[in-house]
Design an enzyme around this catalytic site. Structure first.
Site, PDB file in Angstrom:
ATOM      1  N   SER A 221      13.536  56.848 114.049  1.00 11.94           N
ATOM      2  CA  SER A 221      14.144  57.170 112.884  1.00 11.94           C
ATOM      3  C   SER A 221      13.227  58.138 112.077  1.00 11.94           C
ATOM      4  O   SER A 221      11.959  58.629 111.725  1.00 11.94           O
ATOM      5  CB  SER A 221      14.943  56.716 112.049  1.00 11.94           C
ATOM      6  OG  SER A 221      15.667  57.279 111.386  1.00 11.94           O
ATOM      7  N   ASN A 222      13.992  58.515 111.040  1.00 10.21           N
ATOM      8  CA  ASN A 222      13.263  59.379 109.887  1.00 10.21           C
ATOM      9  C   ASN A 222      13.601  59.336 108.070  1.00 10.21           C
ATOM     10  O   ASN A 222      14.139  58.007 108.111  1.00 10.21           O
ATOM     11  CB  ASN A 222      13.181  60.870 109.416  1.00 10.21           C
ATOM     12  CG  ASN A 222      15.171  61.207 109.577  1.00 10.21           C
ATOM     13  OD1 ASN A 222      15.138  60.994 108.827  1.00 10.21           O
ATOM     14  ND2 ASN A 222      15.672  61.449 110.675  1.00 10.21           N
ATOM     15  N   ARG A 223      12.793  59.392 106.994  1.00 10.50           N
ATOM     16  CA  ARG A 223      12.919  59.308 105.634  1.00 10.50           C
ATOM     17  C   ARG A 223      14.333  59.626 105.089  1.00 10.50           C
ATOM     18  O   ARG A 223      14.331  59.337 103.886  1.00 10.50           O
ATOM     19  CB  ARG A 223      12.008  59.676 105.162  1.00 10.50           C
ATOM     20  CG  ARG A 223      10.513  59.010 105.127  1.00 10.50           C
ATOM     21  CD  ARG A 223       9.383  59.667 104.333  1.00 10.50           C
ATOM     22  NE  ARG A 223       8.454  59.145 104.777  1.00 10.50           N
ATOM     23  CZ  ARG A 223       7.492  57.813 104.909  1.00 10.50           C
ATOM     24  NH1 ARG A 223       7.918  57.203 104.450  1.00 10.50           N
ATOM     25  NH2 ARG A 223       6.405  57.882 105.384  1.00 10.50           N
ATOM     26  N   SER A 224      15.241  60.416 106.008  1.00  8.87           N
ATOM     27  CA  SER A 224      16.543  61.266 105.229  1.00  8.87           C
ATOM     28  C   SER A 224      17.416  59.928 104.419  1.00  8.87           C
ATOM     29  O   SER A 224      17.379  58.839 105.137  1.00  8.87           O
ATOM     30  CB  SER A 224      17.070  62.033 106.276  1.00  8.87           C
ATOM     31  OG  SER A 224      18.245  62.018 105.586  1.00  8.87           O
TER      32      SER A 224
ATOM     33  N   ALA B 203      19.281  65.594 109.012  1.00  7.50           N
ATOM     34  CA  ALA B 203      17.679  65.374 109.910  1.00  7.50           C
ATOM     35  C   ALA B 203      17.776  64.598 111.255  1.00  7.50           C
ATOM     36  O   ALA B 203      17.815  63.511 111.057  1.00  7.50           O
ATOM     37  CB  ALA B 203      16.616  64.503 108.812  1.00  7.50           C
TER      38      ALA B 203
END
Ligand code: PMT
Length: 228
Positions: free
Chosen positions: A27-30, A96
């Site tokens: 995943s990512n930091r959004s 994102a």
């Protein structure tokens, strides 16, 4: 004078999660803050909104007129968008989205082995924004985001053309205090006609208000001009 008809917005927000096994994912930091702020601003301006959101920990929008559709993976986000895009006048893709996902998902938790390295085989995910015009057939105002860490303008303009957007909203996510998981942002809008407009650093809520005002104007202009 009668007020103009409200528009229908489709907005994506937050990250996507691509599972590796039952306990791990990519995943990512959004945080979802930017997309949720745009949804709130659009609803406050009297429009209706489908907000397709990846997993976030921020509160669901309180503004009436917003329908929240919760998804996890890119495939689920693609399907939710595909189902709703036909009803939208404006689509704003602030999510994102993971560009790659594991080719196979282990049904059991993957155990640590004696090997020192572990190669994860990834495949491309659906490009939701890039599919909006074709194959999804979206004819409304298409707004993408570009999260960049270098050559911001060049990369943003490239995405504008490649993904057949009317506007790309670029943010330089290498700058401390803006972009992912912060309450503030600093954005520049690149338009398909070549023009650009920078919105200075400010709260995501204030930027969202300005963005919705600009986008609403463009959408109404587009509706007045018959499609060629
Ligand atoms: O959520 P916050 O914490 O508030 O942070 C806000 C933000 C930084 C996430 C937001 O402002 C932002 O920049 N969103 C886009 C993030 C991104 O992944 O950009 P990108 O340059 O990788 O993607 C370009 C565009 O294509 C985006 O509109 C994205 O939604 C879309 N995309 C990307 C890949 C994919 N498979 N499908 C897509 O639709």
């Amino acid at each position: 004078m009668t007020p103009p008809e409200p528009l229908h917005f489709l907005i994506t927000a937050g990250p996507t999660r691509e599972p590796i096994d039952p306990v791990r994912f990519i995943s990512n930091r959004s945080s979802g803050k930017m997309g949720y702020a745009i949804a709130e601003a659009a609803a406050r301006a009297g429009h209706t909104v489908d907000l397709v959101s990846g997993p976030v920990t921020i509160a669901a929008p309180s503004q009436p007129g917003i329908r929240l559709v919760a998804v996890e993976s890119t495939r689920q986000m693609y399907e939710a968008v595909a189902e709703r895009l036909g009803a939208a006048d404006v689509a704003i893709m602030a999510a994102a989205v993971a560009d790659y996902r594991p080719v196979s998902v282990s049904p059991q938790k993957i155990k640590k082995s004696k090997q020192q390295d572990w190669v994860l085989h990834l495949e491309k995910t659906e490009d939701i924004l890039g599919s909006a015009r074709e194959p999804l057939g979206f004819g409304g105002l298409l707004v993408g985001f570009a999260a960049e860490t270098e050559n911001v303008e060049a990369h943003a303009r490239d995405k504008l053309v490649r993904k057949r957007c009317d506007v790309i909203v670029a943010n330089d996510v290498s700058q401390p205090g803006i972009g992912f998981d912060s309450d503030t942002n600093e954005i520049c809008l690149y338009h398909a006609d070549g023009s650009a407009e920078a919105l200075p650093r400010g709260a995501k809520s204030a930027l969202a208000r300005d963005l919705v005002r600009i986008i609403e104007g463009l959408a109404r202009d587009r509706m007045r001009v018959p499609a060629s």
